[in-house]
Write a protein that holds these residues in place. Structure first.
Motif, PDB file in Angstrom:
ATOM      1  N   LEU A  44     -37.869  63.694   7.579  1.00  0.00           N
ATOM      2  CA  LEU A  44     -36.415  63.580   7.643  1.00  0.00           C
ATOM      3  C   LEU A  44     -35.803  64.351   6.482  1.00  0.00           C
ATOM      4  N   SER A  45     -34.997  65.352   6.802  1.00  0.00           N
ATOM      5  CA  SER A  45     -34.331  66.161   5.779  1.00  0.00           C
ATOM      6  C   SER A  45     -33.003  65.502   5.415  1.00  0.00           C
ATOM      7  N   MET A  46     -32.815  65.224   4.110  1.00  0.00           N
ATOM      8  CA  MET A  46     -31.596  64.569   3.642  1.00  0.00           C
ATOM      9  C   MET A  46     -30.970  65.398   2.532  1.00  0.00           C
ATOM     10  N   GLU A  47     -29.679  65.677   2.681  1.00  0.00           N
ATOM     11  CA  GLU A  47     -28.941  66.360   1.628  1.00  0.00           C
ATOM     12  C   GLU A  47     -27.696  65.556   1.304  1.00  0.00           C
ATOM     13  N   GLY A  48     -26.968  65.979   0.281  1.00  0.00           N
ATOM     14  CA  GLY A  48     -25.728  65.279  -0.043  1.00  0.00           C
ATOM     15  C   GLY A  48     -25.691  64.764  -1.458  1.00  0.00           C
ATOM     16  N   VAL A  49     -25.125  63.562  -1.630  1.00  0.00           N
ATOM     17  CA  VAL A  49     -24.781  63.051  -2.953  1.00  0.00           C
ATOM     18  C   VAL A  49     -25.979  62.883  -3.884  1.00  0.00           C
ATOM     19  N   ASN A  50     -27.140  62.644  -3.333  1.00  0.00           N
ATOM     20  CA  ASN A  50     -28.327  62.443  -4.176  1.00  0.00           C
ATOM     21  C   ASN A  50     -29.299  63.615  -4.117  1.00  0.00           C
ATOM     22  N   GLY A  51     -28.797  64.774  -3.734  1.00  0.00           N
ATOM     23  CA  GLY A  51     -29.649  65.961  -3.707  1.00  0.00           C
ATOM     24  C   GLY A  51     -30.337  66.157  -2.369  1.00  0.00           C
ATOM     25  N   THR A 126     -21.614  47.853   5.646  1.00  0.00           N
ATOM     26  CA  THR A 126     -21.986  48.958   4.767  1.00  0.00           C
ATOM     27  C   THR A 126     -20.803  49.876   4.543  1.00  0.00           C
ATOM     28  N   ALA A 127     -20.704  50.415   3.340  1.00  0.00           N
ATOM     29  CA  ALA A 127     -19.671  51.401   3.015  1.00  0.00           C
ATOM     30  C   ALA A 127     -20.290  52.766   2.727  1.00  0.00           C
ATOM     31  N   GLN A 128     -21.561  52.938   3.098  1.00  0.00           N
ATOM     32  CA  GLN A 128     -22.206  54.240   2.954  1.00  0.00           C
ATOM     33  C   GLN A 128     -21.565  55.234   3.922  1.00  0.00           C
ATOM     34  N   GLY A 129     -21.603  56.508   3.571  1.00  0.00           N
ATOM     35  CA  GLY A 129     -21.096  57.560   4.443  1.00  0.00           C
ATOM     36  C   GLY A 129     -22.174  58.575   4.751  1.00  0.00           C
ATOM     37  N   CYS A 130     -22.328  58.927   6.014  1.00  0.00           N
ATOM     38  CA  CYS A 130     -23.387  59.861   6.392  1.00  0.00           C
ATOM     39  C   CYS A 130     -23.013  60.562   7.694  1.00  0.00           C
ATOM     40  N   THR A 131     -23.444  61.811   7.812  1.00  0.00           N
ATOM     41  CA  THR A 131     -23.253  62.558   9.057  1.00  0.00           C
ATOM     42  C   THR A 131     -24.581  63.166   9.483  1.00  0.00           C
ATOM     43  N   LEU A 132     -24.736  63.283  10.781  1.00  0.00           N
ATOM     44  CA  LEU A 132     -25.938  63.890  11.357  1.00  0.00           C
ATOM     45  C   LEU A 132     -25.666  65.373  11.557  1.00  0.00           C
ATOM     46  N   LEU A 133     -26.439  66.228  10.879  1.00  0.00           N
ATOM     47  CA  LEU A 133     -26.183  67.668  10.900  1.00  0.00           C
ATOM     48  C   LEU A 133     -26.941  68.385  12.010  1.00  0.00           C
ATOM     49  N   ALA A 134     -28.149  67.938  12.278  1.00  0.00           N
ATOM     50  CA  ALA A 134     -29.025  68.593  13.243  1.00  0.00           C
ATOM     51  C   ALA A 134     -30.194  67.648  13.497  1.00  0.00           C
ATOM     52  N   PRO A 135     -31.035  67.931  14.468  1.00  0.00           N
ATOM     53  CA  PRO A 135     -32.211  67.079  14.668  1.00  0.00           C
ATOM     54  C   PRO A 135     -33.024  66.960  13.380  1.00  0.00           C
ATOM     55  N   GLY A 136     -33.251  65.749  12.921  1.00  0.00           N
ATOM     56  CA  GLY A 136     -34.050  65.527  11.718  1.00  0.00           C
ATOM     57  C   GLY A 136     -33.353  65.850  10.422  1.00  0.00           C
ATOM     58  N   LYS A 137     -32.020  66.046  10.443  1.00  0.00           N
ATOM     59  CA  LYS A 137     -31.304  66.445   9.236  1.00  0.00           C
ATOM     60  C   LYS A 137     -29.989  65.682   9.110  1.00  0.00           C
ATOM     61  N   ILE A 138     -29.779  65.050   7.941  1.00  0.00           N
ATOM     62  CA  ILE A 138     -28.553  64.288   7.704  1.00  0.00           C
ATOM     63  C   ILE A 138     -27.928  64.676   6.367  1.00  0.00           C
ATOM     64  N   ASN A 139     -26.623  64.414   6.257  1.00  0.00           N
ATOM     65  CA  ASN A 139     -25.904  64.624   5.004  1.00  0.00           C
ATOM     66  C   ASN A 139     -25.402  63.272   4.511  1.00  0.00           C
ATOM     67  N   HIS A 140     -25.918  62.831   3.348  1.00  0.00           N
ATOM     68  CA  HIS A 140     -25.471  61.589   2.731  1.00  0.00           C
ATOM     69  C   HIS A 140     -24.161  61.898   2.019  1.00  0.00           C
ATOM     70  N   ALA A 141     -23.044  61.598   2.692  1.00  0.00           N
ATOM     71  CA  ALA A 141     -21.746  62.086   2.236  1.00  0.00           C
ATOM     72  C   ALA A 141     -21.074  61.199   1.199  1.00  0.00           C
ATOM     73  N   GLY A 142     -21.410  59.913   1.189  1.00  0.00           N
ATOM     74  CA  GLY A 142     -20.751  59.023   0.252  1.00  0.00           C
ATOM     75  C   GLY A 142     -21.544  57.758   0.012  1.00  0.00           C
ATOM     76  N   VAL A 143     -21.519  57.277  -1.228  1.00  0.00           N
ATOM     77  CA  VAL A 143     -22.251  56.063  -1.604  1.00  0.00           C
ATOM     78  C   VAL A 143     -21.305  54.880  -1.609  1.00  0.00           C
ATOM     79  N   GLY A 144     -21.732  53.796  -1.000  1.00  0.00           N
ATOM     80  CA  GLY A 144     -20.930  52.581  -0.998  1.00  0.00           C
ATOM     81  C   GLY A 144     -21.844  51.363  -0.957  1.00  0.00           C
ATOM     82  N   ASP A 145     -21.266  50.212  -1.198  1.00  0.00           N
ATOM     83  CA  ASP A 145     -22.048  48.983  -1.256  1.00  0.00           C
ATOM     84  C   ASP A 145     -22.460  48.502   0.129  1.00  0.00           C
ATOM     85  N   THR A 146     -23.610  47.830   0.165  1.00  0.00           N
ATOM     86  CA  THR A 146     -24.068  47.113   1.346  1.00  0.00           C
ATOM     87  C   THR A 146     -23.972  45.623   1.045  1.00  0.00           C
TER      88      THR A 146
END
Length: 305
Positions: A44-51, A126-146
């Motif tokens: 799983l490829s993850m990009e965004g707020v935490n690299g 959850t207040a996390q923010g995330c978008t699905l960019l492509a198969p197997g790839k997501i962008n962690h767009a924002g950090v929030g509490d669970t």
């Protein structure tokens, strides 16, 4: 901990990836074959707020019939298919499995209860923010509490164990003794934002830039508040209208999930958000005309896609 996530879209993949990074044994369950195949082959490829990184110690499947019962099952599918998704994958659960819903809207707990015993169900937001960019790839767009909690408000050993697992994965998590209040609290925000942005094609922040949409937001949230009060719900904040406007400004550039659903010709969760306010209002004798109008308009837009 053995964890299955039913619904590996953006948020399901985010939680699955972070929990796997934290040392849990994670299985993602989703109907999108290309997404599943990509994760199994490349990770799983993850990009965004935490690299940017690739998480490889994670499995995915479209058919978990081979899998044994899990310690924890997290439900992240759209509210419209909660019952179908849980009933189709009930083999992931036994008498010792905890099922957690982190979904939007009302009614998910009741739909899960059609398949799973109430004592095995917990809930959260959850207040996390995330978008699905492509198969197997997501962008962690924002950090929030669970927030997670038992339905009866107790602090159980299993809640503490799940809290520990979430925290190990870098998910800032709080145990709540009023999880139903949190669910309603999030609902009121969605009531004020989602349908209006979807109908007007406005971003969240624009709702408070026009006096007409700002007034409709206020009326919709006030109706939902009246229903919550009639239900005896204790909200996690004082002024729902001010809180919703604050969220609009904090997420000013966001396109709401309901707007994205309409733009992508997908079915929305209107029945579990504004529609749920209408339904609950009818049961309690609370009038909700603005939410009825918003629900009907979204329903027509869905039918006309």
């Amino acid at each position: 901990m053995k964890i299955a996530i039913i619904g590996a879209g953006a948020m399901g993949s985010l939680y699955g990836g972070l929990l796997a990074e934290g040392g849990q044994e994670v299985l993602l369950v989703d109907v999108w074959q290309e997404h599943v195949d990509t994760i199994n082959q490349w990770g799983l490829s993850m990009e965004g707020v935490n690299g940017h990184r690739t998480i490889k110690n994670i499995k995915a499947t479209t058919n978990p019939s081979y899998a044994e019962a899990m310690d924890l099952v997290i439900v992240f599918v759209k509210s419209t298919i909660t019952h179908i998704a849980v009933s189709q994958h009930k083999k992931l659960c036994d008498n010792n499995t905890t099922v957690l819903t982190l979904q939007n809207g009302l009614g998910n707990i009741e739909k899960i209860m059609e398949t799973i015993d109430k004592k095995n169900i917990i809930a959260g937001t959850t207040a996390q923010g995330c978008t699905l960019l492509a198969p197997g790839k997501i962008n962690h767009a924002g950090v929030g509490d669970t927030y997670i909690g038992e339905l009866d408000g107790t602090t159980s050993p299993r809640i503490k164990e799940i809290h520990k697992a979430f925290t190990a994965g870098g998910l800032k998590t709080n145990i709540s003794n009023n999880v139903l209040g949190l669910i309603w609290g999030k609902l009121l925000v969605n009531v004020g934002i989602n349908a209006l942005t979807a109908i007007t094609n406005l971003r969240n922040g624009q709702l408070v830039e026009f006096e007409e949409t700002e007034e409709l937001l206020e009326l919709a949230v006030e109706e939902a508040l009246a229903v919550a009060m009639a239900r005896g719900i204790e909200l996690p904040y004082g002024d729902p209208v001010a809180h919703t406007k604050k969220i609009c400004r904090a997420t000013a550039l966001n396109k709401s999930s309901m707007l994205q659903d309409l733009l992508n010709k997908r079915k929305t969760e209107i029945a579990m958000i504004n529609g749920a306010v209408v339904t609950e209002g009818e049961k309690l004798g609370v009038k909700t005309p603005v939410n009825k109008v918003l629900t009907n308009l979204i329903t027509v837009l869905e039918k006309n896609q």
